[in-house]
Design an enzyme around this catalytic site. Structure first.
Site, mmCIF file in Angstrom:
data_model
loop_
_atom_site.group_PDB
_atom_site.id
_atom_site.type_symbol
_atom_site.label_atom_id
_atom_site.label_comp_id
_atom_site.label_asym_id
_atom_site.label_seq_id
_atom_site.Cartn_x
_atom_site.Cartn_y
_atom_site.Cartn_z
ATOM 1 N N ARG A 156 0.826 -1.221 0.000
ATOM 2 C CA ARG A 156 0.000 0.000 0.000
ATOM 3 C C ARG A 156 0.856 1.264 0.000
ATOM 4 N NH1 ARG A 156 -2.135 -3.128 3.811
ATOM 5 N NH2 ARG A 156 -0.749 -1.969 5.174
ATOM 6 N N ARG A 238 12.402 -0.250 7.389
ATOM 7 C CA ARG A 238 12.940 -0.752 8.652
ATOM 8 C C ARG A 238 14.461 -0.785 8.571
ATOM 9 N NH1 ARG A 238 9.067 0.070 11.022
ATOM 10 N NH2 ARG A 238 7.727 -1.293 12.246
ATOM 11 N N GLU A 267 18.595 0.859 15.753
ATOM 12 C CA GLU A 267 18.131 2.157 16.248
ATOM 13 C C GLU A 267 17.554 2.029 17.660
ATOM 14 O OE1 GLU A 267 15.234 2.735 12.974
ATOM 15 O OE2 GLU A 267 13.671 2.689 14.511
ATOM 16 N N HIS A 285 13.099 8.019 12.596
ATOM 17 C CA HIS A 285 11.929 7.130 12.477
ATOM 18 C C HIS A 285 10.613 7.899 12.693
ATOM 19 C CE1 HIS A 285 10.640 2.644 12.834
ATOM 20 N NE2 HIS A 285 9.675 3.374 12.300
#
Ligand code: 8YV
Length: 324
Positions: A156, A238, A267, A285
């Site tokens: 999506r 990611r 992270e 992020h």
């Protein structure tokens, strides 16, 4: 008596209010990251949990919470949840697909534009007082318009990123395990190519695939070597999908023009090599980080939890086998 739940991270007061209508809520508005030990302690005796994408739901955590029935992530990614272990323990797991597509696609574009024109480095230069006035050769960037946009992972969010490319008259190519149906390809004017072609032809390569053992280091030294030296890499998916050390080496040697990254291996720690480079844009992020979208994510997670603990099938159930 209301079922007891844990809200593992800080959420909007409106979300807590909604949850309190249904549950006895143990909140964590101080937002301390609980980790495995914290989750084990706080999940004991709880029937459900609202979790963030960095709350580890491991077999050990599940073993400490035998009464747990549902874990509802306020994230679309769920690599923090051991899905097989949840199913085995009879714990329903849910995520928040759909509500963050546009906001994450917007950030992908912000990063793409930013790396194309070196915006953070140029701003740092200006702020440092280093700007002597116009010079023909300063900050020569890459054109976005009419360039080739490559997308790896065409779910999506990938399709949402692709549709935005229309306004820049770009050529859009993508690689995904399964090809999109023709109408969807037409809607984003995107052409399926194999991975090597994608790497070779993209001027801007946007990564939008979920993290799993299969996608670990999908972009490493060999893949970076296939990319054009003038190309830019954008990762809003990611950490771990990219081999950060290999990327730093490619950027340092200008074998790749630039990168823009919202996610990192390990992270919130960062490979310090990134900090020495001016041809990389770094954000913490924040892909889904608009107020409206974060609210929608938290409310979606709350809806899932309310359904799960009231005997209804949660709308975004990830492990149907846990549905009883
Ligand atoms: C979240 C994300 O902000 O949805 C995801 O998968 O990566 C982000 O939108 C983060 O995971 C917090 O839960």
């Amino acid at each position: 008596m209301k079922p007891k739940i844990l809200v593992a991270r800080e959420v909007f007061p409106e979300v807590l209010e909604r949850l309190r209508q249904h549950f006895d809520v143990d909140d964590n508005q101080s937002d301390a990251v609980l980790g495995v030990e914290g989750l084990k302690a706080r999940l004991a005796g709880k029937a459900g949990a609202l979790t963030a994408g960095n709350d580890p739901i491991t077999p050990e955590v599940l073993a400490a919470a035998p009464g747990l029935k549902a874990v509802c992530n306020f994230a679309v990614g769920y690599n923090n949840i051991d899905l097989a272990a949840c199913t085995k323990a009879g714990v329903m797991a849910t995520n928040t697909p759909g509500v963050l597509d546009d906001t994450t696609a917007d950030l992908a574009w912000a990063l793409l534009m930013s790396t194309a024109r070196s915006l953070p480095a140029a701003e740092r230069w200006l702020r440092a007082g280093d700007w002597p006035g116009f010079r023909m050769m300063d900050w020569l960037g890459s054109d976005v318009h009419h360039a080739t946009l490559g997308i790896l992972g065409m779910g999506r969010i990938g399709q949402t990123v692709a549709r935005r490319a229309l306004g820049f008259d770009m050529t859009v190519i993508y690689h995904n395990r399964s090809r999109l149906p023709e109408d969807k390809e037409a809607a984003c004017r995107a052409r399926w190519v194999d991975k090597q072609t994608l790497l070779r032809e993209a001027d801007f390569l946007v990564l939008l695939l979920p993290y799993s053992p299969e996608s670990h280091h999908v972009i490493g030294a060999a893949e970076l070597a296939l990319m054009k030296p003038s190309a830019h890499l954008i990762n809003v998916a990611r950490g771990g999908i990219v081999d950060d050390a290999a990327l730093i080496s490619a950027l340092r040697q200008r074998r790749l023009s630039g990168a823009a990254l919202d996610v990192f291996e390990g992270e919130p720690k960062l490979n310090p090599g990134f900090l020495e480079l001016d041809n990389v844009t770094l954000t913490p992020h924040i892909g889904s980080g608009s107020r409206a979208t974060r609210m929608a994510m938290a409310m979606t997670a709350a809806d899932n939890l309310i359904a799960a603990l009231s005997g209804q099938r949660p709308p975004n159930l990830l492990n149907p086998d846990a549905w009883r």
